[in-house]
Design an enzyme around this catalytic site. Structure first.
Site, PDB file in Angstrom:
ATOM      1  N   CYS A 122      -2.475   4.273  13.414  1.00 25.37           N
ATOM      2  CA  CYS A 122      -3.128   5.291  12.590  1.00 25.37           C
ATOM      3  C   CYS A 122      -2.504   6.664  12.773  1.00 25.37           C
ATOM      4  O   CYS A 122      -2.767   7.581  11.997  1.00 25.37           O
ATOM      5  CB  CYS A 122      -4.620   5.358  12.912  1.00 25.37           C
ATOM      6  SG  CYS A 122      -4.962   5.808  14.618  1.00 25.37           S
ATOM      7  N   CYS A 135     -11.177   0.377  10.514  1.00 29.47           N
ATOM      8  CA  CYS A 135     -11.992   0.562   9.309  1.00 29.47           C
ATOM      9  C   CYS A 135     -11.958  -0.717   8.465  1.00 29.47           C
ATOM     10  O   CYS A 135     -10.927  -1.394   8.394  1.00 29.47           O
ATOM     11  CB  CYS A 135     -11.429   1.704   8.482  1.00 29.47           C
ATOM     12  SG  CYS A 135     -11.443   3.306   9.307  1.00 29.47           S
ATOM     13  N   CYS A 186      -9.098  -1.676   5.976  1.00 23.61           N
ATOM     14  CA  CYS A 186      -7.755  -1.841   6.535  1.00 23.61           C
ATOM     15  C   CYS A 186      -7.722  -2.856   7.672  1.00 23.61           C
ATOM     16  O   CYS A 186      -6.788  -2.845   8.492  1.00 23.61           O
ATOM     17  CB  CYS A 186      -7.235  -0.492   7.030  1.00 23.61           C
ATOM     18  SG  CYS A 186      -7.225   0.769   5.754  1.00 23.61           S
ATOM     19  N   CYS A 203      -4.918   9.141   4.552  1.00 14.97           N
ATOM     20  CA  CYS A 203      -6.317   8.813   4.833  1.00 14.97           C
ATOM     21  C   CYS A 203      -6.573   8.833   6.344  1.00 14.97           C
ATOM     22  O   CYS A 203      -7.548   9.424   6.813  1.00 14.97           O
ATOM     23  CB  CYS A 203      -6.659   7.446   4.229  1.00 14.97           C
ATOM     24  SG  CYS A 203      -8.411   7.025   4.320  1.00 14.97           S
ATOM     25  N   CYS A 204      -5.673   8.234   7.120  1.00 16.29           N
ATOM     26  CA  CYS A 204      -5.834   8.240   8.580  1.00 16.29           C
ATOM     27  C   CYS A 204      -5.718   9.665   9.131  1.00 16.29           C
ATOM     28  O   CYS A 204      -6.426  10.028  10.074  1.00 16.29           O
ATOM     29  CB  CYS A 204      -4.776   7.353   9.243  1.00 16.29           C
ATOM     30  SG  CYS A 204      -5.170   5.602   9.285  1.00 16.29           S
TER      31      CYS A 204
HETATM   32  S1  SF4 Z   1      -7.876   2.895   8.831  1.00 15.59           S
HETATM   33 FE1  SF4 Z   1      -7.877   2.815   6.562  1.00 15.59          FE
HETATM   34  S2  SF4 Z   1      -9.879   3.589   5.881  1.00 15.59           S
HETATM   35 FE2  SF4 Z   1      -9.630   4.126   8.076  1.00 15.59          FE
HETATM   36  S3  SF4 Z   1      -8.853   6.192   8.061  1.00 15.59           S
HETATM   37 FE3  SF4 Z   1      -7.044   4.852   8.138  1.00 15.59          FE
HETATM   38  S4  SF4 Z   1      -6.432   4.424   6.001  1.00 15.59           S
HETATM   39 FE4  SF4 Z   1      -8.513   5.352   5.986  1.00 15.59          FE
END
Ligand code: SF4
Length: 248
Positions: A244, A218, A221, A135-136
Site C-alpha cells: 500500500c 480493504c 482489494c 486511493c492507498c
Molecule cells: S487497499 Fe484498496 S480500497 Fe484500501 S485504500 Fe488501498 S486501494 Fe483503497
C-alpha cells in the site's frame, strides 16, 4: 476508542514528552538494531517502551491481535493505531472492536480526511479500481503519517516470511518516509510462531483468516487465496501492486 481524522492526530498526544532529534533517533537505531536483532519480541517491545515512552505506538491492521496482545501485556495502556479506511470487512471492524473491549490498550481509530462518499465525489466512484496507489495514499499512507506525527517510533506486525517481494524488515530500523524509528518485533517470526502465540494466549484472530484470507486488507482489494498460494497474492490481485506504500 479515540477516533481521529488525520489532521487532529496530534491532539490526543497531549501528554507526550518532547521528541528526540532525527540524529538522536538514527543513533538509537544504529546501536539498538544490532543488539536486538535476535531478541525475543517481548524484549524488543520493552526496549521501545522504555526508550520512547508515550512517543511509541503500535499499529495493527486487525488481521490478528498478536502484536496488540503482546504490547498490551508489556505496557498496558499502549496506543494501538488502526487505519479505518472505510473499506474494511465487517470481520476486521469486529476484530478491532473486540481488541478494544478485551485488551489493555488505547485503541486509536484513524480516519482519512475524506469519507468514502466524499472521495467518490472528488475523484469519482471506486478510485481503488482505477488508481489504487492514489486511493492507498489518501486512505492509508497520509492518514498514518498524520496519526504518527506525535510519536518518535512505531511498531508494525511485519514478518519477513510473509514476503512477496516484500521489504526485509529490520527489527529496529529507520523509516525514511516517516522519519521515525520503525520497530518490527515479529520480523523473525514464522507462521508457526504466530500460531503458537495465538494458541498459548487465546489471542483474537480475524475470522477471515479461517476463511481463505491469510492477508486481510480493504475488501475491494483483497480476495481469497488457494491453499499453498503466497498469502500476499490475494492483495490487489491482477494489478501488479503488492504494497500500500506504508512499508515501501
Ligand atoms: S487497499 Fe484498496 S480500497 Fe484500501 S485504500 Fe488501498 S486501494 Fe483503497
Amino acid at each position: 476508542m479515540t477516533t481521529a481524522t488525520t489532521t487532529a492526530a496530534r491532539a490526543f498526544r497531549g501528554t507526550a514528552t518532547e521528541g528526540r532529534s532525527e540524529t538522536e533517533l538514527r543513533e538509537l537505531v544504529r546501536h539498538a538494531g544490532a543488539e536486538l536483532e535476535l531478541a525475543p519480541a517481548e524484549d524488543i517491545v520493552e526496549w521501545a517502551v522504555a526508550t520512547f515512552g508515550v512517543r511509541f505506538a503500535i499499529t495493527s491492521s486487525m488481521g490478528d491481535a498478536v502484536l496488540s496482545h503482546l504490547a498490551g501485556t508489556v505496557a498496558p495502556g499502549i496506543d494501538v493505531v488502526f487505519l479505518d479506511t472505510g473499506y474494511h470487512f465487517a470481520e476486521t471492524v469486529g476484530t478491532r472492536d473486540a481488541v478494544e473491549a478485551t485488551l489493555p490498550v488505547n485503541l486509536i481509530n484513524v480516519r482519512p480526511v475524506q469519507s468514502v462518499a466524499e472521495q467518490d465525489a472528488t475523484y469519482g466512484n471506486d478510485l481503488f479500481a482505477r488508481d489504487p496507489d492514489l486511493c492507498c495514499a489518501l486512505r492509508k499512507v497520509e492518514p498514518l503519517q498524520d496519526a504518527l506525527a506525535g510519536y518518535d517510533a512505531w511498531a508494525t506486525g511485519l514478518r519477513r516470511r510473509e514476503t512477496h517481494g516484500r521489504v526485509i524488515a529490520p527489527v529496529i530500523g529507520w523509516d525514511d518516509k516517516l522519519r521515525k524509528v520503525k520497530v518490527s518485533p515479529l520480523a523473525r517470526w514464522t507462521g508457526e510462531d504466530v500460531d503458537r502465540y495465538v494458541a498459548e494466549h487465546g489471542v483474537l484472530v480475524n475470522p477471515l483468516q479461517y476463511d481463505g484470507y491469510p492477508s486481510i486488507g480493504c475488501w475491494p482489494c483483497t480476495r481469497r487465496v488457494a491453499p499453498g498460494e503466497n498469502p500476499r497474492s490475494g492483495r490487489w490481485a491482477g494489478t501488479g501492486k503488492t504494497e500500500c506504500g506504508i512499508h515501501a
